[in-house]
Design an enzyme around this catalytic site. Structure first.
Site, PDB file in Angstrom:
ATOM      1  CG  ASP A  36      51.780  43.449  -0.420  1.00  0.00           C
ATOM      2  OD1 ASP A  36      52.130  44.631  -0.248  1.00  0.00           O
ATOM      3  OD2 ASP A  36      50.782  42.948   0.127  1.00  0.00           O
ATOM      4  CB  THR A  72      47.908  45.296   1.732  1.00  0.00           C
ATOM      5  OG1 THR A  72      49.286  45.596   1.922  1.00  0.00           O
ATOM      6  CG2 THR A  72      47.754  43.994   0.973  1.00  0.00           C
ATOM      7  CG  ASP A 191      54.191  44.826   2.301  1.00  0.00           C
ATOM      8  OD1 ASP A 191      54.073  46.045   2.158  1.00  0.00           O
ATOM      9  OD2 ASP A 191      53.789  44.231   3.323  1.00  0.00           O
ATOM     10  CG  HIS A 195      56.267  46.554   6.246  1.00  0.00           C
ATOM     11  ND1 HIS A 195      55.810  47.830   6.444  1.00  0.00           N
ATOM     12  CD2 HIS A 195      55.306  45.920   5.531  1.00  0.00           C
ATOM     13  CE1 HIS A 195      54.618  47.965   5.883  1.00  0.00           C
ATOM     14  NE2 HIS A 195      54.294  46.819   5.307  1.00  0.00           N
ATOM     15  CG  ASP A 238      49.838  46.249  -2.321  1.00  0.00           C
ATOM     16  OD1 ASP A 238      51.033  46.314  -2.689  1.00  0.00           O
ATOM     17  OD2 ASP A 238      49.491  45.684  -1.256  1.00  0.00           O
ATOM     18  CG  HIS A 239      51.357  49.440  -0.825  1.00  0.00           C
ATOM     19  ND1 HIS A 239      52.603  49.094  -0.340  1.00  0.00           N
ATOM     20  CD2 HIS A 239      50.506  48.481  -0.377  1.00  0.00           C
ATOM     21  CE1 HIS A 239      52.496  47.997   0.378  1.00  0.00           C
ATOM     22  NE2 HIS A 239      51.234  47.589   0.361  1.00  0.00           N
ATOM     23  CG  HIS A 339      52.666  50.480   2.666  1.00  0.00           C
ATOM     24  ND1 HIS A 339      51.338  50.153   2.715  1.00  0.00           N
ATOM     25  CD2 HIS A 339      53.337  49.385   3.112  1.00  0.00           C
ATOM     26  CE1 HIS A 339      51.221  48.900   3.149  1.00  0.00           C
ATOM     27  NE2 HIS A 339      52.415  48.414   3.419  1.00  0.00           N
TER      28      HIS A 339
HETATM   29 ZN   LIG Z   1      50.719  45.662   0.514  1.00  0.00          ZN
END
Ligand SMILES: [Zn+2]
Ligand SMILES: *[C@@H]1O[C@H](CO)[C@@H](O)[C@H](O)[C@H]1NC(C)=O
Ligand SMILES: *[C@@H]1O[C@H](CO)[C@@H](O)[C@H](O)[C@H]1NC(C)=O
Ligand SMILES: *[C@@H]1O[C@H](CO)[C@@H](O)[C@H](O)[C@H]1NC(C)=O
Ligand SMILES: *[C@@H]1O[C@H](CO)[C@@H](O)[C@H](O)[C@H]1NC(C)=O
Ligand SMILES: *[C@@H]1O[C@H](CO)[C@@H](O)[C@H](O)[C@H]1NC(C)=O
Ligand SMILES: *[C@@H]1O[C@H](CO)[C@@H](O)[C@H](O)[C@H]1NC(C)=O
Ligand SMILES: *[C@@H]1O[C@H](CO)[C@@H](O)[C@H](O)[C@H]1NC(C)=O
Ligand SMILES: *[C@@H]1O[C@H](CO)[C@@H](O)[C@H](O)[C@H]1NC(C)=O
Length: 477
Positions: A36, A72, A191, A195, A238-239, A339
Site C-alpha cells: 500500500d 486505497t 502507506d 502518512h 494502489d497509489h 494521497h
Molecule cells: Zn492505500
C-alpha cells in the site's frame, strides 16, 4: 544400426516439436502483491535490491496511471475489476449511498455491507466460476461476501497479522492438493509510515528498506516452495503519497456554516452533501473559498476522472491542489503525507513490476493504466473478462512471446472497445503458431543433416586421418 539411428533421430525430432508446441497454451499461476502507498519513485530514492532484482529479470512499468480518487479502496477494487470508480462503486474510502441510505467507512471498518461491492464482480469470483481456486491474504474487500461468494481461501482482515504469516498462507494455498491459480497479498506499508512521516522524510529510507526485505522474504519462500519460475509474481500498489504541511491547510469551518452540509469524505477530495435547500449557498461559498481548492458540481467533474455517474458521488466535490490538506477545523487529524489527489500527478502513481514465465525479461515500459492489469490477469488465468475499462492491447508487450494467447470471448470489452483489433490479434496468434511450427521443422531438418553427415563420416573412416596427413606437411612448412 542405421535404422536404429534413424528412429532415435525421429523420436528426438518429434520431442523437440512437441516441446515447441507446449510453449503455446498453458494456464498460468499469478500472485498479485500490493504494498500500500508504494510511490513509483521510491525505487530510485532508496536502495531496493530485491525490487531491482525483479526489474532486471522481469518487467517494469515506470508510470502507472491509477484511478481517481487516488485512495486505497477505490484503487484496490480497480486492480481486481478493471473498472473506474464510478463503474465499480467503491468511489471513496468513506461513502454515503443515498439510495441504500447507508454509509461505508474505512475508519471504523464499516466496509462489510455487500451492497457496496456488488456493482462489480472481482476477479477472484470470475476465476472461481471458471472452475479455478483463488486465495486472498488481507486483500481489501476479499473478506466481504460479494455476489454470495468469498475467495476459495481468505484471511479475515486483521492488520496485526505479520507479513510472514500472510506469505505462509499464500504458499500453503499454492501448494495444496487443489492449488489456487490466483493469489492476492496485501501489506499496509509503506502507506502507514508515509502518512505519518511524510514521503520527503529521510526516515522513509528504513521504511522502504523494510519493504524491500519483505519482498526478499517472499522471493525466498517462493523459491523454497519451488514456486519461483512457476508463479507469475506481480508487485504493484494502489497509489503514491505526497508531502503535506501545516502551512497548506484549508479549514472548511472558515468558509461554510457546518449546519448546511454533511461532510462525507475529507481530504484531499471533500465530498459534500448540502442539506435541503442549501446547495447554492454551500456551492457559492466553497467556490470562492481558497485558491488551492477547486470546487465542482457533480455534473461538472472533469470527464478524464470518470468520476460522475454514481449515486455515491456527492452533489459537490472540492479537490485540493497537491500537498494541500482539507480539514473541517484545526482539531481534525492532520497527516504529513497524503494521497487521493488528481491521478494525473506523478506523485500519486504506484510501482509496477512483474516476474515469471509469462513475462519478458529485463523489459521496461514507459506507461500503462491501472485498469489494464485486469484484462492482463484474465488473459494469464485463461478466464473471460467481465466488462471493464482497460485494454489488454496496451499491456500485452509485457508478455514474452512464448506465453499463452487465449482468445478472449467476444463479450469482453477488450475486443468490443478496440473493434479494429481482432484481426490483428488473430494474425499475431497464427504468427506465433507459424513460428512454433517452423522452429520445430527447422530442428527436424537440422537433425537430418547432422544424421546424414554422421552416416557419411562413419562410412569413410579414413577421412579424419587423411586430413591429419594433409595438414602435417603444411604445419612443418
Ligand atoms: Zn492505500
Ligand atoms: C482455457 O479455457 C478453456 C475453457 O474455458 C479451455 O478449453 C482451454 O483448454 C483453456 N486453455 C488452456 C491453455 O488451458
Ligand atoms: C436513513 O437511515 C437513518 C438511520 O440510519 C434513518 O434515521 C432515516 O430515516 C433513513 N432515511 C430514509 C429516507 O429512509
Ligand atoms: C489479529 O492477529 C493477531 C496477531 O496474529 C492476534 O493476536 C489477534 O487475536 C487477531 N485478532 C483477531 C480479531 O482475530
Ligand atoms: C496554490 O494556489 C496558488 C495561487 O493560485 C498557486 O500559485 C499555487 O501554484 C497553488 N499550489 C499548488 C500546489 O497548486
Ligand atoms: C471541529 O469540528 C468538529 C466536528 O464538527 C467539532 O466537534 C469540534 O468542536 C470543532 N472544533 C473547533 C475548535 O471548532
Ligand atoms: C538489461 O537491459 C539493458 C538495456 O536495456 C542492458 O544494458 C542490461 O545489460 C540488461 N541487463 C541484463 C541483466 O540483461
Ligand atoms: C490510458 O487510457 C487512455 C484512455 O483510454 C488512453 O488514451 C491512453 O493511451 C492509455 N495509456 C496508456 C499508457 O496505455
Ligand atoms: C467502463 O466500463 C463499463 C463497463 O463496461 C462501461 O459501462 C463504461 O461505459 C466504461 N466507461 C468508459 C468511460 O468507457
Amino acid at each position: 544400426m542405421t535404422s536404429k539411428l534413424l528412429w532415435v533421430s525421429f523420436i528426438l525430432a518429434a520431442l523437440t516439436l512437441s516441446v515447441t508446441f507446449s510453449l503455446q497454451p498453458d494456464e498460468q499461476k499469478v500472485l498479485l502483491v500490493s504494498f500500500d502507498g508504494f510511490r513509483w519513485d521510491y525505487l530510485y530514492r532508496f536502495p531496493t535490491p530485491h525490487f531491482h532484482y525483479l526489474m532486471k529479470y522481469g518487467v517494469h512499468v515506470e508510470q502507472v496511471t491509477n484511478i481517481f480518487i487516488t485512495k486505497t479502496y477505490p484503487n484496490h477494487y480497480t486492480l481486481v475489476t478493471g473498472l473506474f470508480a464510478e463503474n465499480h462503486g467503491i468511489v471513496a474510502n468513506d461513502m454515503f449511498d443515498p439510495i441504500l441510505n447507508k454509509s461505508f467507512s474505512l475508519d471504523n471498518m464499516n466496509i462489510y455491507d455487500s451492497e457496496f461491492w456488488e456493482e462489480a464482480t472481482p476477479i477472484w469470483i470470475t476465476n472461481q466460476r471458471a472452475g479455478h481456486a483463488s486465495g486472498a491474504a488481507m486483500w481489501p474487500g476479499a473478506d466481504v461476501k460479494i455476489h454470495e461468494s468469498f475467495p476459495t481461501h481468505y484471511m479475515p482482515y486483521n492488520e496485526s497479522v505479520s507479513f510472514e504469516d500472510r506469505v505462509a498462507k499464500i504458499i500453503e494455498w499454492f501448494t495444496s492438493k487443489e492449488p489456487i491459480n490466483l493469489g492476492l497479498l496485501y501489506w499496509e506499508d509503506p502507506d502507514d509510515m508515509g502518512h505519518h512521516l511524510g514521503p520527503d522524510s529521510p526516515l522513509m529510507g528504513p521504511v522502504i528498506s523494510d519493504i524491500d526485505n519483505k519482498l526478499g522474504y517472499l522471493i525466498q519462500m517462493l523459491k523454497k516452495a519451488e514456486l519461483w519460475n512457476v508463479v507469475n509474481l506481480i508487485i504493484t500498489s494502489d497509489h503514491g503519497m505526497t508531502q503535506c504541511s501545516e502551512e497548506r491547510v484549508i479549514e472548511l469551518d472558515q468558509y461554510l456554516d457546518k449546519d448546511h452540509y454533511i461532510l462525507i469524505d475529507k481530504s484531499p477530495v471533500a465530498a459534500i452533501l448540502p442539506k435541503d435547500g442549501k446547495f447554492d449557498e454551500v456551492y457559492e461559498a466553497l467556490a470562492r473559498a481558497h485558491p488551492n481548492l477547486t470546487v465542482y458540481k457533480k455534473e461538472e467533474i472533469p470527464e478524464r476522472w470518470h468520476y460522475r455517474y454514481n449515486s455515491r458521488i456527492q452533489p459537490i466535490i472540492a479537490v485540493a491542489d497537491e500537498g494541500w490538506y482539507i480539514l473541517q477545523n484545526k482539531s481534525d487529524d492532520f497527516l504529513l503525507g497524503n494521497h487521493g489527489y488528481d491521478n494525473a500527478l506523478a506523485e500519486m502513481h504506484p510501482i509496477f513490476l512483474a516476474y515469471g514465465p509469462a513475462f519478458r525479461k529485463n523489459f521496461t515500459k514507459e506507461a500503462m493504466n491501472s485498469t489494464d492489469l485486469y484484462p492482463l490477469l484474465c488473459h494469464l488465468l485463461n478466464i473471460t473478462a467481465m466488462p471493464h475499462n482497460g485494454s489488454f492491447w496496451n499491456v500485452q508487450d509485457l508478455l514474452s512471446s512464448a506465453t499463452p494467447r487465449a482468445i478472449p470471448s467476444t463479450q469482453s470489452t477488450t475486443l468490443l472497445r478496440g473493434s479494429d483489433k481482432p484481426r490483428e490479434y488473430e494474425q499475431e496468434e497464427s504468427y506465433a503458431y507459424f513460428i512454433g511450427v517452423s522452429l520445430g521443422s527447422v530442428i527436424v531438418v537440422v537433425f537430418f543433416i547432422v544424421f546424414v553427415k554422421h552416416l557419411i563420416r562413419s562410412q569413410i573412416p579414413a577421412l579424419p586421418d587423411m586430413h591429419a596427413e594433409i595438414s602435417q606437411p603444411l604445419l612443418q612448412a
